[in-house]
Design a protein around this motif. Structure first.
Motif, PDB file in Angstrom:
ATOM      1  N   LYS A 181       2.292  23.896  58.306  1.00 53.40           N
ATOM      2  CA  LYS A 181       3.362  24.573  57.559  1.00 53.40           C
ATOM      3  C   LYS A 181       4.721  24.180  58.129  1.00 53.40           C
ATOM      4  N   GLN A 182       4.767  24.091  59.465  1.00 54.01           N
ATOM      5  CA  GLN A 182       6.037  23.715  60.115  1.00 54.01           C
ATOM      6  C   GLN A 182       6.496  22.340  59.636  1.00 54.01           C
ATOM      7  N   GLN A 183       5.489  21.494  59.336  1.00 49.48           N
ATOM      8  CA  GLN A 183       5.860  20.134  58.883  1.00 49.48           C
ATOM      9  C   GLN A 183       6.016  20.061  57.364  1.00 49.48           C
ATOM     10  N   GLY A 184       5.986  21.221  56.728  1.00 44.89           N
ATOM     11  CA  GLY A 184       6.173  21.228  55.275  1.00 44.89           C
ATOM     12  C   GLY A 184       4.918  20.873  54.501  1.00 44.89           C
ATOM     13  N   ARG A 185       3.777  20.846  55.188  1.00 44.28           N
ATOM     14  CA  ARG A 185       2.534  20.527  54.477  1.00 44.28           C
ATOM     15  C   ARG A 185       1.903  21.813  53.934  1.00 44.28           C
ATOM     16  N   LEU A 186       1.135  21.655  52.857  1.00 42.81           N
ATOM     17  CA  LEU A 186       0.543  22.825  52.214  1.00 42.81           C
ATOM     18  C   LEU A 186      -0.963  22.847  52.436  1.00 42.81           C
ATOM     19  N   ILE A 187      -1.382  23.660  53.411  1.00 41.49           N
ATOM     20  CA  ILE A 187      -2.814  23.802  53.659  1.00 41.49           C
ATOM     21  C   ILE A 187      -3.213  25.226  53.315  1.00 41.49           C
ATOM     22  N   GLY A 188      -4.357  25.377  52.675  1.00 39.73           N
ATOM     23  CA  GLY A 188      -4.836  26.714  52.337  1.00 39.73           C
ATOM     24  C   GLY A 188      -6.282  26.874  52.739  1.00 39.73           C
ATOM     25  N   ILE A 189      -6.647  28.104  53.103  1.00 40.51           N
ATOM     26  CA  ILE A 189      -8.034  28.386  53.494  1.00 40.51           C
ATOM     27  C   ILE A 189      -8.553  29.455  52.540  1.00 40.51           C
ATOM     28  N   GLY A 190      -9.707  29.200  51.954  1.00 35.99           N
ATOM     29  CA  GLY A 190     -10.184  30.127  50.930  1.00 35.99           C
ATOM     30  C   GLY A 190     -11.581  30.644  51.187  1.00 35.99           C
ATOM     31  N   ILE A 191     -11.842  31.811  50.600  1.00 37.72           N
ATOM     32  CA  ILE A 191     -13.161  32.444  50.728  1.00 37.72           C
ATOM     33  C   ILE A 191     -13.716  32.678  49.338  1.00 37.72           C
ATOM     34  N   GLY A 192     -14.976  32.393  49.172  1.00 36.96           N
ATOM     35  CA  GLY A 192     -15.654  32.748  47.926  1.00 36.96           C
ATOM     36  C   GLY A 192     -16.945  33.461  48.263  1.00 36.96           C
ATOM     37  N   THR A 193     -17.048  34.705  47.823  1.00 34.26           N
ATOM     38  CA  THR A 193     -18.282  35.451  48.066  1.00 34.26           C
ATOM     39  C   THR A 193     -18.968  35.581  46.725  1.00 34.26           C
ATOM     40  N   ALA A 201     -10.239  28.142  44.474  1.00 35.56           N
ATOM     41  CA  ALA A 201      -9.101  28.878  43.899  1.00 35.56           C
ATOM     42  C   ALA A 201      -8.437  29.720  44.984  1.00 35.56           C
ATOM     43  N   SER A 202      -9.266  30.289  45.839  1.00 33.39           N
ATOM     44  CA  SER A 202      -8.753  31.129  46.926  1.00 33.39           C
ATOM     45  C   SER A 202      -7.915  30.306  47.908  1.00 33.39           C
ATOM     46  N   GLN A 255     -24.154  34.200  48.576  1.00 35.84           N
ATOM     47  CA  GLN A 255     -23.577  33.019  49.225  1.00 35.84           C
ATOM     48  C   GLN A 255     -22.132  33.287  49.601  1.00 35.84           C
ATOM     49  N   THR A 256     -21.752  32.726  50.734  1.00 36.69           N
ATOM     50  CA  THR A 256     -20.349  32.753  51.132  1.00 36.69           C
ATOM     51  C   THR A 256     -19.897  31.315  51.306  1.00 36.69           C
ATOM     52  N   HIS A 257     -18.831  30.962  50.618  1.00 40.50           N
ATOM     53  CA  HIS A 257     -18.268  29.608  50.724  1.00 40.50           C
ATOM     54  C   HIS A 257     -16.878  29.703  51.354  1.00 40.50           C
ATOM     55  N   LEU A 258     -16.610  28.838  52.307  1.00 41.43           N
ATOM     56  CA  LEU A 258     -15.261  28.752  52.868  1.00 41.43           C
ATOM     57  C   LEU A 258     -14.746  27.342  52.664  1.00 41.43           C
ATOM     58  N   SER A 259     -13.484  27.238  52.292  1.00 47.81           N
ATOM     59  CA  SER A 259     -12.949  25.897  52.114  1.00 47.81           C
ATOM     60  C   SER A 259     -11.550  25.791  52.699  1.00 47.81           C
ATOM     61  N   VAL A 260     -11.230  24.604  53.141  1.00 51.51           N
ATOM     62  CA  VAL A 260      -9.875  24.304  53.592  1.00 51.51           C
ATOM     63  C   VAL A 260      -9.374  23.178  52.706  1.00 51.51           C
ATOM     64  N   VAL A 261      -8.227  23.394  52.067  1.00 52.36           N
ATOM     65  CA  VAL A 261      -7.697  22.340  51.209  1.00 52.36           C
ATOM     66  C   VAL A 261      -6.268  22.006  51.616  1.00 52.36           C
ATOM     67  N   GLU A 262      -5.896  20.775  51.318  1.00 55.54           N
ATOM     68  CA  GLU A 262      -4.492  20.413  51.468  1.00 55.54           C
ATOM     69  C   GLU A 262      -3.974  19.984  50.107  1.00 55.54           C
ATOM     70  N   ILE A 263      -2.792  20.467  49.771  1.00 53.78           N
ATOM     71  CA  ILE A 263      -2.222  20.145  48.465  1.00 53.78           C
ATOM     72  C   ILE A 263      -1.033  19.224  48.657  1.00 53.78           C
ATOM     73  N   ASP A 264      -1.037  18.157  47.898  1.00 57.92           N
ATOM     74  CA  ASP A 264       0.093  17.236  47.944  1.00 57.92           C
ATOM     75  C   ASP A 264       1.217  17.843  47.093  1.00 57.92           C
ATOM     76  N   ASP A 266      -8.166  38.556  46.416  1.00 62.29           N
ATOM     77  CA  ASP A 266      -7.187  37.683  47.081  1.00 62.29           C
ATOM     78  C   ASP A 266      -5.751  38.066  46.742  1.00 62.29           C
ATOM     79  N   ILE A 267      -5.514  38.342  45.469  1.00 60.39           N
ATOM     80  CA  ILE A 267      -4.137  38.669  45.074  1.00 60.39           C
ATOM     81  C   ILE A 267      -3.704  39.973  45.745  1.00 60.39           C
ATOM     82  N   CYS A 268      -4.597  40.959  45.745  1.00 60.05           N
ATOM     83  CA  CYS A 268      -4.251  42.233  46.408  1.00 60.05           C
ATOM     84  C   CYS A 268      -3.992  41.996  47.896  1.00 60.05           C
ATOM     85  N   ALA A 269      -4.841  41.190  48.536  1.00 59.50           N
ATOM     86  CA  ALA A 269      -4.681  40.947  49.971  1.00 59.50           C
ATOM     87  C   ALA A 269      -3.318  40.310  50.244  1.00 59.50           C
ATOM     88  N   LEU A 270      -2.982  39.300  49.460  1.00 59.77           N
ATOM     89  CA  LEU A 270      -1.708  38.608  49.696  1.00 59.77           C
ATOM     90  C   LEU A 270      -0.536  39.541  49.414  1.00 59.77           C
TER      91      LEU A 270
END
Ligand code: FES
Ligand code: FES
Lengths: 1024, 162
Positions: free
Chosen positions: A654-666, A981-982, A868-877, A593-597
C-alpha cells in the motif's frame, strides 16, 4: 448490435453527375465490395448477392437494397435488409452532396449497420473491424468510380481463396499465384501451402517429429495400477459418448434457430429445404403444437400459464429459440438444408434485464400478464424488532450475480428411436435425471414404462444437461415421423452457449442489515429477483433451493427476503453447478464484507463474531446443518495461506501505491434434496422426501454386480461403489462389477433419481449399502443351509475358491459361485422356505425427511452440509484493472471422506469453475438481446493458464445423518466467487469502490476503478 | 444444391493403417476420423477451434483436427488416442492420467493425451510452465487442471526411468 460510421470525400465530377450514379441502384450496387450478382426487383429495389465473412464465418448474403430516399441532386439514402448464416442485418448508406468551389462535389456519407443473430455471437468482437473495413472499401470504390480516368478498383481476389488454390493443386492444375491479400482470412491454415512441394528442411523436421513420436510410443510401464475403474476405457478413447453411438440408418437433425431475441414468426417457408438432397423431414412448431402437449410446468403461479414446446410456436422468445428442425441422411445435408429455410419475423421489444421485466411494458409470455413467474416472501424471527434495536443499520442498494454457465466440453446430445411395434421410445442421451422422462412422457402421451432412457459416458454437465428434454422430445417426434429410424441430434457449441448452459442470474435490491454494537448481524431484509431467461425449465423449483442455506454460515435469526423470479428474452436457464445456493451465499458474503468494512471490523474477525458455532444447528427456516466448525476451518485456512504475513505485505505494498486485497469465501454445499420444498412453488405438488434405489446381485457365475440409479458424468461412481462394496464383502474392488451409466431397464430408479445436487455419497452409497446388507443376509441364510451351520456366525472373505462365506473362525466355507448356483441353477436342492431368496436385492434409500410446512416455509430441505473456506490474495493493476491471484488456500470439510482422490478432484474442478466465472466467464446480452459471448472464443472458459497454484487443507466432521458419516459434495468449490470478490473489495474499498457484481474481470474492475460507487450505494446509520 | 457433390480421393494413414477414401472437400479431418473410419476416441467440443478435444498427431505435430480439412491430411500420418496402447498395454502417459486422476468425465482426455505426448517427445523433462503452454489450447471443465499437470509430470518421470 449497431455499428455507425461516417466521413466525407471530394470528387471532381459535378453534383448532378454524382447524384445520377448514386441514385441508381443498378450503378450503385456493383460498387459494393465482394459484389457477386444482382437482380432488380422493382425500380428502386435490387436484390444483391455479396460475399461476407469474418474469420471462419463465411457465407453469401442476399440483400434487398432499396433506394428509400432520393432528393435530386442532394441526397441518396439506401436501406439494405438481408440474412446470412441464420442472422439478420440491416444496413443503410446515406450520401449527402454539396458543391465544392472548384465545380466538384463533396460527398458526406454515413452508414449504419444493425445485426442480430448467430453471426454476432460467433464472430463477436471481430465484426466491428470487419464492418469498418468493408465500408472503407465501398467508399474507396465509390470514390474511384467517380474519378474520371482513375484505375479500376482492385478488390482482394477472394474468388481465388486458399481452398480453390488447394483444390487446383490437388487436381494437378498450375498453382495460382497467391495475390497479396490485404485482409487475409484468419482461417487460412498454413498447411494448405504446406501441401505444395515441401522444402527439404520442412520434410526433415517432419520426419524427426514423426520419429520422436514413434520412439516415445515404444515405452511401456511396469506398474500397471489404475486410478479408477472408468479410466480403463476413457484413456483408450473407448468410452461411448452419445455422438459415438451409430445405430444403422441413423438420421441427423439440425435446427433453424431464431436470430432475434423476441419476434413474431410471420411465415415459415420450408419448401426449398424439403426438396434439398438427403432431407427426410422438416418439423415446425405449428405442426408439433397439434401433436403434443406443452411441457409440464412445475410452478403454480404465473409460470403455470407458460406454453413451452420444443420448437417456437408463433413467437420466438430468445436468440437461439429453435424454430424449425430438419432431418437428413447426413449431418452436412441437414445443415445445408437449414440454410434454405426461410423464416419471416416481425421483431418485438425485448426484455433484457430484471428492471425491464419488473416494469412489465413488454411481456415475454403474453398469457402470463406479467413477467414475474413466481414470488414469495420468506420471513423468520422478528425482523422489525431487531431493526428497532439495532446499533447500526447498513443499507446496500443493489448487488448482482452475473450469468455464466458450466459449459461441459460435450454439449447436449441424444439419439432417439421411436419403436411403433412396442409403442415406445429408446433414448441414448446425456441428460442425468429421471425428471426428463416425466417431461417427455407427458408431452408425448407415452407411458413412462415405454420410454427407455440410457446413458453411457457423459462428457460433463454440472447440471446443465437436465435441460436436454426439449431436444429429446423433438428427436423422438422426428424419429416417429421417419417411421422409427434413429434420429441423432448433437448440439453445436454455439447452440449450447445460446440455449443450453446458462445459469440464472440474480439481483438483490434494497438490502438492509441490522447489527449490534459488536458487529454481530441480528437481522437482514432484502428483495431478490432471479432471471431465468425465456422459459421456466426446472424452474421456479431450482430458483427457491437457495433457502437450503438461508442464513449461509451465520447465526442471525431474523430474516425477511422477498424473492421473485422473472422471465426475460435470454437463453433459458439450466441447473448450473452451485445452483441457486451459490448466488445466495455470494450475496451473504458480500453483505458480511461490506458491513465489516463499513464498521471497521477486519473481515476474519467479522466472520468469527458471526459464524454459527454449534452443530447440529437448526436454521430459522428449519434446515439442520449437520456438523462442522467454521472457526477452525478459517484458522486452518489462514495458517495455510500465511494470513499474517500477507497482511503485512499488503500494508507494505500500500505504501508503494500497489493494490493488494485479501479475501474470504465461506460456503456450504447442501446435499440430498428434500423434494418437499417443491410445495413452496406449487402447493399442489405431489413430491416430498427423496428415494434412491440400488441393486446388489450375485450373478449366475457368482460374481458380484451392483447397479445404481445415478447418471455419473465424471463423478467416479463406478470406482466409489466398487470400493464400498468390496469393503463390505471383504473383496477387492476389481471383483465388483458396477454397471456403467444409467438404464431404465435395469429397474433401479424412482421419480427422483439422478446425479445432481451433491448427493451421491449419501443417497447413492446408502442405497448400495442397504442392498448389500440384504444380499449379505441372503448369502448367510443360504450358507447356513449349505454348510449345515444354522445359528452360527458368518464372515466374508476371499478363499482358495474365490469370494466366499465362512463360519466365523473356522475353515467351513462355501464360495459365491456355489451359493449362486443353488439359487439360479440348482434350486430343487433348496428347502421350501429358502425358495424365496434370489440374490438379487433391491433397496431404496429414503432419507429421514418430513414434509415441509408451506405456510411458514419451514422444514429440513437437505440432509447434509459440506463446508468450504477459500482464502485468496489478489493484486490489482490500477491502470488496467487486471486481477492477479498471488496466493490461494482452500480448506474443505465434506464429512467422512470415502475416496480422497475423488473428493480432491471435485474440489479442484469446482474451484476452477468458479475462478473462471469470477475472472473470465460472462454471458452478457446487448440491448437488442444478442448474446455477446456465443462461442468458446468469446466466452473464454478458464484454461490451464489461468489456474493458480492452490494450497489444500482438509477437515473431517462426520455427518450424524448418513450411515457412513459422508456428506454430498462437488459444488462447494464455488466459493472462489466469494473469495475473489472479497479480495477485490478489500483492495478497492479505500478507493471508494463497492464490489456490486460477481463478475470481476479486468474490464469490470477497470470500470470499478473509474467509477467509485460507495457513496450513494451504501449507507450506514449508527445509534450512539 | 442440385449440382453433383464433388469428391476427392485421399490416402491417410491412421494408427499405422492406410485408409483410401473419396471425401467431400469440405469434410473436416475430425469427421474423417470419427465418421469415415469410425475412430470415435477423438472428440468434438466446439466450433471455433478453442477446446482441443479433437487434437490428434499429424506427421509428428499436435493439430486440432476440426481445424483441418481431410484433404489437407492427404498423404499424412495420423496418430489418434486409439493408437497409444501397445498390444492392449497402456502407454505410460495414459496410465499416469489415470493414477494422477487427470480425468473425470474423460471427454477432453484424448486431446490432452495427444498434446502432451508431443510435448514429452520434444521435452523429456518439462517444467510445469511448459506443460501449461502445451495444454493451453486444451480445455478441461472437470479437473481444474492441477492433476493434469501432475499426470504429465508423472508420465515424464516414468518415461525417463523406463
Ligand atoms: S473441436 Fe474444439 S478445437 Fe476442435
Ligand atoms: S475430464 Fe471432463 S472435460 Fe476434462
Amino acid at each position: 448490435m449497431e455499428m455507425k460510421f461516417k466521413g466525407s470525400f471530394k470528387v471532381s465530377l459535378p453534383r448532378a453527375e454524382v447524384f445520377e450514379v448514386l441514385c441508381d441502384p443498378q450503378k450503385f450496387a456493383p460498387m459494393l465490395p465482394t459484389f457477386r450478382s444482382m437482380e432488380m426487383k422493382d425500380e428502386r429495389t435490387a436484390n444483391v448477392r455479396i460475399k461476407v465473412g469474418v474469420g471462419r464465418i463465411r457465407g453469401t448474403a442476399s440483400t434487398d437494397l432499396t433506394l428509400e430516399e432520393s432528393e435530386p441532386p442532394l441526397r441518396a439514402h439506401y436501406v439494405g435488409r438481408g440474412k446470412v448464416m441464420q442472422s439478420a442485418y440491416q444496413i443503410s448508406y446515406t450520401f449527402d452532396l454539396e458543391d465544392t468551389p472548384d465545380g466538384g462535389t463533396q460527398i458526406n456519407w454515413a452508414s449504419d449497420t444493425e445485426l442480430a443473430g448467430k453471426i454476432l455471437s460467433l464472430a463477436g468482437g471481430g465484426l466491428k473491424g470487419y464492418a469498418e473495413k468493408e465500408i472503407n472499401k465501398l467508399i474507396l470504390s465509390v470514390q474511384q468510380g467517380m474519378t474520371p480516368g482513375a484505375p479500376p478498383v482492385i478488390l482482394p481476389p477472394e474468388h481465388v481463396g486458399w481452398l480453390t488454390r488447394l483444390l487446383n493443386w490437388l487436381r494437378g492444375e498450375p498453382k495460382v499465384e497467391q495475390a497479396a491479400e490485404p485482409t487475409a482470412p484468419q482461417e487460412t491454415f498454413q498447411a494448405s501451402e504446406g501441401l505444395a512441394a515441401q522444402p527439404d528442411d520442412v520434410l526433415q523436421e517432419q520426419q524427426e517429429a514423426r520419429d520422436r513420436i514413434s520412439s516415445i510410443l515404444q515405452v511401456t510401464r511396469k506398474d500397471k495400477a489404475m486410478g479408477r475403474k472408468e479410466d480403463s476405457r476413457l484413456v483408450r478413447g473407448r468410452g461411448l459418448f452419445v455422438d459415438d453411438y451409430k445405430p444403422a440408418a441413423t438420421h441427423h437433425m439440425a435446427l433453424v434457430r431464431s436470430p432475434y431475441a423476441h419476434a413474431k414468426i410471420l411465415k415459415i417457408d420450408t419448401t426449398a429445404a424439403e426438396a434439398a438432397p438427403g432431407v427426410m423431414c422438416v418439423l415446425t412448431g405449428e405442426e408439433l403444437a397439434g401433436q403434443i402437449q406443452p411441457f409440464l410446468q412445475i410452478g403454480a403461479q404465473a409460470c403455470a400459464l407458460i406454453e413451452d414446446y420444443p420448437l417456437a410456436v408463433g413467437t420466438v422468445r430468445y436468440q437461439g429459440d429453435p424454430v424449425v428442425a430438419v432431418v437428413a441422411e447426413t449431418l452436412s445435408l441437414a445443415q445445408d438444408a437449414v440454410q434454405l429455410v426461410d423464416v419471416e419475423y416481425e421483431t418485438l421489444d425485448v426484455v433484457i434485464n430484471c428492471e425491464q421485466a419488473l416494469e412489465g411494458k413488454t411481456l415475454v409470455h403474453e398469457q402470463m400478464g406479467t413477467n414475474v413467474d413466481w414470488q414469495g416472501v420468506y420471513e423468520y424471527g422478528d425482523v422489525d424488532a431487531a431493526f428497532a434495536e439495532a446499533a447500526h443499520v447498513v443499507k446496500i442498494d443493489k448487488l448482482h450475480f452475473h450469468r455464466f454457465g458450466s459449459t461441459a466440453v460435450e454439449p447436449n446430445a441424444v439419439v432417439a428411436t421411436w419403436n411403433d411395434a412396442l409403442g415406445g421410445i429408446d433414448f441414448l442421451s446425456n441428460t442425468h435425471m429421471t425428471i426428463p422422462i416425466t417431461m417427455v412422457s407427458l408431452a408425448l402421451g407415452v407411458s413412462a414404462d415405454r420410454i427407455r432412457l440410457r446413458t453411457v459416458d457423459i462428457g460433463g454437465s454440472f447440471g446443465n444437461k437436465i435441460g436436454n428434454y426439449p431436444y429429446m422430445t423433438l428427436a423422438a417426434i422426428a424419429s416417429r415421423k421417419l417411421g422409427g429410424r434413429p434420429v441423432k441430434w448433437i448440439e453445436t457449441r454455439s447452440e449450447h452457449m445460446q440455449a443450453g448452459t446458462q445459469g440464472s442470474e440474480r439481483s438483490y435490491f434494497d438490502t438492509e442489515v441490522a447489527l449490534d454494537r459488536d458487529g454481530v448481524i441480528t437481522a437482514l431484509r432484502s428483495r431478490h429477483v432471479d432471471d431465468c431467461g425465456a422459459y421456466t425449465r426446472y424452474e421456479p423449483l431450482g430458483a427457491v433451493i437457495w433457502a437450503q442455506v438461508l442464513p449461509a454460515a451465520y447465526k442471525l435469526r431474523n430474516i425477511r427476503i422477498d424473492f421473485s423470479q422473472e422471465v426475460t428474452n435470454k437463453g433459458p436457464a439450466a441447473p448450473n453447478r452451485g445452483y441457486s445456493r451459490l448466488p445466495h451465499m455470494w450475496f451473504m458474503e458480500r453483505v458480511v464484507d461490506i458491513c465489516a468494512l463499513e464498521l471497521g471490523i477486519p473481515a476474519d474477525e467479522m466472520r468469527v463474531r458471526n459464524y454459527i458455532r454449534e452443530f447440529p444447528y437448526e436454521t430459522p427456516n428449519g434446515c439442520v446443518y449437520d456438523s462442522g466448525d467454521f472457526v477452525l476451518m478459517l484458522e486452518q485456512a489462514k495458517d495455510l495461506l500465511g494470513w499474517d504475513q500477507w497482511q503485512q505485505k499488503k500494508e507494505e505494498a500500500k505504501q508503494q501505491g500497489r493494490l493488494i486485497g485479501i479475501g474470504i469465501g465461506t460456503t456450504l454445499d447442501s446435499g440430498t434434496n428434500n423434494f418437499g420444498q417443491s410445495i413452496i412453488v406449487n402447493p399442489e405438488s405431489p413430491f416430498s422426501g427423496n428415494a434412491v434405489p440400488a441393486i446388489a446381485k450375485l450373478d449366475i457365475d457368482g460374481s458380484v454386480s451392483v447397479t445404481v440409479g445415478s447418471f455419473p458424468h465424471g463423478q467416479s461412481h463406478e470406482t466409489v461403489v466398487a470400493q464400498v462394496v468390496a469393503e463390505e464383502l471383504s473383496l477387492i474392488p476389481d471383483m465388483v462389477n458396477v454397471a456403467i451409466g444409467f438404464d431404465t431397464e435395469r429397474n433401479v430408479h424412482t421419480g427422483q433419481n439422478g446425479t445432481y445436487a451433491s448427493q451421491f455419497a449419501v443417497t447413492g452409497l446408502s442405497a448400495v449399502h442397504g442392498a448389500v446388507e440384504l444380499l449379505k443376509a441372503e448369502l448367510k441364510t443360504l450358507a447356513a443351509f449349505a454348510l449345515d451351520a444354522v445359528g452360527e456366525e458368518f464372515e466374508f472373505g476371499i478363499g482358495e475358491m474365490g469370494p466366499e462365506v465362512r463360519v466365523k473362525g473356522s475353515d467351513r466355507c462355501i464360495n459365491f459361485w456355489m451359493l449362486s448356483n443353488l439359487v439360479n441353477a440348482n434350486s430343487a436342492q433348496l428347502p421350501e422356505e429358502l425358495r424365496s431368496l434370489d440374490l438379487n436385492c433391491r433397496y431404496t434409500y429414503r432419507p429421514p425427511f418430513d414434509p415441509v410446512d408451506l405456510d411458514k416455509k419451514f422444514g429440513n430441505l437437505t440432509l447434509t452440509y459440506a463446508m468450504q473456506t477459500h482464502l485468496s490474495v489478489v493484486e490489482i493493476d490500477p491502470d488496467t484493472g487486471r486481477v492477479q491471484i498471488l496466493d490461494y488456500a482452500i480448506v474443505d470439510d465434506c464429512g467422512k471422506v470415502i475416496n480422497p482422490m475423488v473428493v480432491d478432484g471435485q474440489v479442484q474442478g469446482a474451484t476452477a469453475h468458479s475462478l473462471g466465472a469470477v475472472l473470465l466467464e460472462n454471458m452478457p446480452y446487448d440491448d437488442s438481446g444478442n448474446l455477446l459471448t456465443g462461442s468458446f472464443t468469446d466466452y473464454a472458459p478458464i484454461t490451464i493458464n489461468n489456474i493458480p497454484k492452490i494450497k489444500f487443507g482438509h477437515r473431517e466432521s462426520p455427518s450424524p445423518f448418513s450411515y457412513n458419516g459422508a456428506k454430498g459434495m462437488g459444488e462447494g468449490g464455488g466459493a472462489a466467487l466469494h473469495s475473489i470478490a472479497s479480495a477485490v473489495q478489500d483492495a478497492l474499498f479505500a478507493k471508494g469502490v463497492i464490489v456490486r457484481n460477481s463478475h470481476c474481470s479486468s474490464n469490470a474492475v477497470f470500470d470499478m476503478l473509474q467509477q467509485p460507487n460507495r457513496e450513494g450505494m451504501v449507507q450506514v446509520e449508527s445509534r450512539s | 444444391m442440385s449440382e453433383q457433390i464433388q469428391r476427392i480421393p485421399v490416402e491417410i494413414t491412421v494408427n499405422g493403417t492406410c485408409y483410401k477414401r473419396e471425401v467431400e472437400p469440405r469434410m473436416l479431418l475430425v469427421e474423417f476420423i470419427r465418421e469415415e473410419i469410425n475412430l470415435t476416441g477423438t472428440h468434438i467440443g466446439c466450433d471455433t477451434s478453442y477446446c482441443g478435444a479433437c487434437t490428434v498427431i499429424l506427421d509428428g505435430n499436435a493439430v486440432k483436427s476440426c481445424t483441418l480439412f481431410a484433404v489437407q491430411a492427404d498423404g499424412g500420418e495420423i496418430l489418434t488416442v486409439e493408437g497409444l496402447e501397445k498390444e492392449g498395454e497402456l502407454h505410460p502417459l495414459q496410465q499416469a492420467f489415470s493414477t494422477e486422476h487427470g480425468l473425470q468425465c474423460g471427454y477432453c482426455t484424448p486431446g490432452m493425451l495427444m498434446s502432451s505426448l508431443v510435448l514429452l517427445a520434444e521435452k523429456p523433462e518439462p517444467e510445469d510452465k511448459d506443460i501449461r503452454k502445451c495444454l493451453s489450447g486444451n480445455l478441461c471443465r472437470c479437473t481444474g487442471y492441477q492433476n493434469i499437470i501432475n499426470a504429465v509430470q508423472t508420465a515424464a518421470k516414468d518415461l525417463r526411468e523406463a
